[in-house]
Scaffold this active site. Structure first.
Site, PDB file in Angstrom:
ATOM      1  N   CYS A 176      12.776 -32.076 -34.168  1.00 33.22           N
ATOM      2  CA  CYS A 176      13.799 -32.783 -35.181  1.00 33.22           C
ATOM      3  C   CYS A 176      12.939 -33.914 -35.459  1.00 33.22           C
ATOM      4  O   CYS A 176      12.680 -34.144 -36.795  1.00 33.22           O
ATOM      5  CB  CYS A 176      14.427 -33.174 -34.948  1.00 33.22           C
ATOM      6  SG  CYS A 176      15.116 -34.368 -33.400  1.00 33.22           S
ATOM      7  N   HIS A 201      16.117 -39.434 -39.104  1.00 30.91           N
ATOM      8  CA  HIS A 201      15.089 -40.274 -38.026  1.00 30.91           C
ATOM      9  C   HIS A 201      13.876 -40.826 -39.102  1.00 30.91           C
ATOM     10  O   HIS A 201      13.210 -40.368 -39.905  1.00 30.91           O
ATOM     11  CB  HIS A 201      14.420 -38.921 -37.571  1.00 30.91           C
ATOM     12  CG  HIS A 201      15.387 -38.661 -36.360  1.00 30.91           C
ATOM     13  ND1 HIS A 201      16.248 -38.393 -35.631  1.00 30.91           N
ATOM     14  CD2 HIS A 201      15.271 -37.619 -35.786  1.00 30.91           C
ATOM     15  CE1 HIS A 201      16.769 -38.312 -35.096  1.00 30.91           C
ATOM     16  NE2 HIS A 201      16.383 -37.215 -34.169  1.00 30.91           N
TER      17      HIS A 201
HETATM   18  P1  NAP Z   1      25.681 -30.660 -28.278  1.00 26.71           P
HETATM   19  O1  NAP Z   1      25.585 -31.241 -29.615  1.00 26.71           O
HETATM   20  O2  NAP Z   1      25.754 -30.971 -27.215  1.00 26.71           O
HETATM   21  O3  NAP Z   1      26.095 -28.852 -28.637  1.00 26.71           O
HETATM   22  C1  NAP Z   1      26.074 -27.902 -27.513  1.00 26.71           C
HETATM   23  C2  NAP Z   1      26.101 -27.022 -28.220  1.00 26.71           C
HETATM   24  O4  NAP Z   1      25.873 -25.303 -26.843  1.00 26.71           O
HETATM   25  C3  NAP Z   1      28.193 -27.051 -27.993  1.00 26.71           C
HETATM   26  O5  NAP Z   1      28.309 -26.228 -28.531  1.00 26.71           O
HETATM   27  C4  NAP Z   1      28.068 -26.108 -26.896  1.00 26.71           C
HETATM   28  O6  NAP Z   1      29.436 -26.116 -26.375  1.00 26.71           O
HETATM   29  C5  NAP Z   1      27.283 -25.350 -26.264  1.00 26.71           C
HETATM   30  N1  NAP Z   1      26.888 -25.053 -24.939  1.00 26.71           N
HETATM   31  C6  NAP Z   1      26.248 -26.006 -24.008  1.00 26.71           C
HETATM   32  N2  NAP Z   1      26.251 -25.310 -22.781  1.00 26.71           N
HETATM   33  C7  NAP Z   1      26.903 -23.766 -22.901  1.00 26.71           C
HETATM   34  C8  NAP Z   1      26.852 -22.879 -22.582  1.00 26.71           C
HETATM   35  N3  NAP Z   1      26.043 -23.127 -20.412  1.00 26.71           N
HETATM   36  N4  NAP Z   1      26.729 -21.945 -22.606  1.00 26.71           N
HETATM   37  C9  NAP Z   1      27.249 -22.100 -23.829  1.00 26.71           C
HETATM   38  N5  NAP Z   1      27.258 -22.019 -25.238  1.00 26.71           N
HETATM   39  C10 NAP Z   1      26.444 -23.865 -24.118  1.00 26.71           C
HETATM   40  O7  NAP Z   1      23.909 -30.194 -28.923  1.00 26.71           O
HETATM   41  P2  NAP Z   1      23.252 -30.302 -30.145  1.00 26.71           P
HETATM   42  O8  NAP Z   1      22.465 -32.071 -30.580  1.00 26.71           O
HETATM   43  O9  NAP Z   1      24.105 -29.407 -31.056  1.00 26.71           O
HETATM   44  O10 NAP Z   1      21.638 -29.853 -30.027  1.00 26.71           O
HETATM   45  C11 NAP Z   1      22.213 -28.323 -30.089  1.00 26.71           C
HETATM   46  C12 NAP Z   1      20.503 -27.625 -29.822  1.00 26.71           C
HETATM   47  O11 NAP Z   1      19.413 -28.045 -30.864  1.00 26.71           O
HETATM   48  C13 NAP Z   1      19.668 -28.558 -28.247  1.00 26.71           C
HETATM   49  O12 NAP Z   1      18.313 -27.284 -28.027  1.00 26.71           O
HETATM   50  C14 NAP Z   1      18.908 -29.626 -29.587  1.00 26.71           C
HETATM   51  O13 NAP Z   1      18.019 -30.310 -28.162  1.00 26.71           O
HETATM   52  C15 NAP Z   1      18.833 -29.001 -30.397  1.00 26.71           C
HETATM   53  N6  NAP Z   1      18.570 -30.155 -31.687  1.00 26.71           N
HETATM   54  C16 NAP Z   1      19.348 -30.538 -32.176  1.00 26.71           C
HETATM   55  C17 NAP Z   1      18.765 -31.560 -33.190  1.00 26.71           C
HETATM   56  C18 NAP Z   1      19.829 -32.769 -33.386  1.00 26.71           C
HETATM   57  O14 NAP Z   1      19.700 -33.169 -34.567  1.00 26.71           O
HETATM   58  N7  NAP Z   1      20.791 -32.539 -32.565  1.00 26.71           N
HETATM   59  C19 NAP Z   1      18.282 -31.758 -34.197  1.00 26.71           C
HETATM   60  C20 NAP Z   1      16.837 -30.334 -33.627  1.00 26.71           C
HETATM   61  C21 NAP Z   1      16.991 -29.725 -32.443  1.00 26.71           C
HETATM   62  P3  NAP Z   1      30.788 -26.650 -26.033  1.00 26.71           P
HETATM   63  O15 NAP Z   1      31.443 -26.911 -27.030  1.00 26.71           O
HETATM   64  O16 NAP Z   1      31.755 -25.325 -25.479  1.00 26.71           O
HETATM   65  O17 NAP Z   1      30.156 -27.199 -24.958  1.00 26.71           O
END
Ligand code: NAP
Length: 349
Positions: free
Chosen positions: A148, A241
């Site tokens: 990001c 950001h």
């Molecule tokens: P998050 O809010 O923690 O959400 C994680 C998601 O993954 C939830 O739907 C969770 O499901 C699922 N999950 C967790 N463990 C799992 C498993 N073992 N099997 C299947 N699903 C699983 O994280 P996020 O911020 O959305 O980030 C997600 C990804 O995008 C990460 O790789 C992060 O680095 C990347 N990213 C995030 C951002 C940002 O601004 N947030 C920006 C760029 C990239 P449950 O609800 O069932 O636990």
């Protein structure tokens, strides 16, 4: 037109929710399947997700049953917002089962044959997908969007690199809380505080721009010859950001010419009329106290990068601040835009 059916991996999370929000009224795509961890699987989405956005949860998605992240989803392609360790296994499984995988996760970004796409800059890198056919067999493949903070940085850098060449960059980030997912950083850690994020985030910012601004030579990516130094911090802001950036240019230019390069940067995809693409992709706001996360993150529906005044830097050549919405331009919107580019190029159908 029948809309393409989308599956979302990590659908209950911060980025997954944004994907659902952005696809709610999309002209080409609609959400047909949602998948998450074992603790959510089997529940209706409305019960599994703690919906955090300020638009209503679309009723059709609310009623979908959350599925496990296994490649049996009934859809044409998947958007992935899985944690990196989960993506490492799940995304190649989906690709091997014939699904185009459009991922946010960090895991495969630097893999030799995986495009690290920002359509406005390096849409031609989709040529690397051809090389994945040997790995995955059928019509499945993986493309990724950058970290990001990288996305916000590299769009203005692309404008400067195209006009003058960029030799070196020093960047300090102030990154929003939503970038850490949900529930993210404990409130007692971050209230009244700024937290250094760490070497892994800095490494991504120092390496990903070189691949994005580099060249696909048919067998691998030749990185751009730019030195990048990054220092990253989590701050008490919900979304958006902010980055403070200094650059050394290869060719001398005035501050007015640098500003002009930002203001006139033309996206390579403008003529494709992609629904999520911002026009222009860079907004210059030369007020001395801008950009600010709360005031500027939603400009162009959260898809533009807002650049502040350009001023001489006593160490490198010029310095400026930039802002991008981390869960839209930096994540969900980036993935949706990648899907739109792939659709226009006939790579998802
Ligand atoms: P998050 O809010 O923690 O959400 C994680 C998601 O993954 C939830 O739907 C969770 O499901 C699922 N999950 C967790 N463990 C799992 C498993 N073992 N099997 C299947 N699903 C699983 O994280 P996020 O911020 O959305 O980030 C997600 C990804 O995008 C990460 O790789 C992060 O680095 C990347 N990213 C995030 C951002 C940002 O601004 N947030 C920006 C760029 C990239 P449950 O609800 O069932 O636990």
């Amino acid at each position: 037109m029948k809309k393409l059916q989308v599956g979302i991996l990590g659908a209950t999370g911060t980025v997954g929710q944004r994907m659902i929000q952005l696809l709610a009224e999309h002209p080409w795509f609609e959400v047909a399947a949602v998948a998450a961890s074992g603790s959510s699987a089997g529940k209706p989405y409305r019960e599994a997700a703690h919906w955090l956005l300020d638009t209503p949860l679309p009723p059709l998605v609310a009623a979908l049953e959350v599925q496990p992240c296994r490649p049996h989803l009934d859809c044409d392609f998947v958007l992935s917002s899985l944690p990196s360790d989960v993506a490492k296994v799940a995304e190649p499984e989906f690709a091997a089962a014939g699904f185009p995988v459009i991922s946010n996760a960090g895991t495969h970004r630097m893999t030799t044959d995986v495009p690290l796409l920002i359509p406005e800059i390096n849409g031609d890198h989709v040529a690397a997908i051809e090389s994945q056919h040997a790995r995955f067999g059928g019509k499945g493949f993986i493309v990724t969007n950058p970290n990001c903070s990288t996305i916000g940085l590299v769009i203005p850098l692309a404008a400067l690199h195209e006009s003058f060449g960029v030799e070196a960059v020093h960047v300090v980030t102030m990154q929003a809380l939503s970038g850490a997912g949900y529930p993210g950083v404990a409130s007692l850690d971050v209230i009244d505080n700024v937290i250094p994020i760490g070497l892994d985030e800095e490494h991504k910012m120092e390496t990903e721009p070189l691949k994005i601004l580099g060249r696909w030579d048919g067998a691998g990516f030749e990185p751009a010859d730019i030195r990048v130094s990054a220092m990253t911090h989590r701050v008490h802001v919900r979304d958006g950001h902010l980055e403070a950036c200094s650059v050394k240019l290869a060719r001398a230019a005035s501050a007015e010419e640098v500003t002009e390069a930002f203001a006139t940067f033309t996206s390579k995809i403008d003529e494709l009329e992609l629904p999520t693409a911002p026009k222009p992709v860079i907004i210059v706001d030369d007020r001395i106290d801008r950009p600010q996360p709360r005031l500027d993150r939603d400009r162009s529906r959260g898809m533009a990068v807002v650049v502040g005044p350009v001023v001489p830097c006593p160490v490198l050549d010029y310095k400026f601040r930039l802002l991008s919405h981390n869960t839209i331009r930096g994540a969900a919107g980036a993935a949706v835009l990648n899907a739109e580019l792939l659709y226009r190029k006939g790579l998802i159908r």
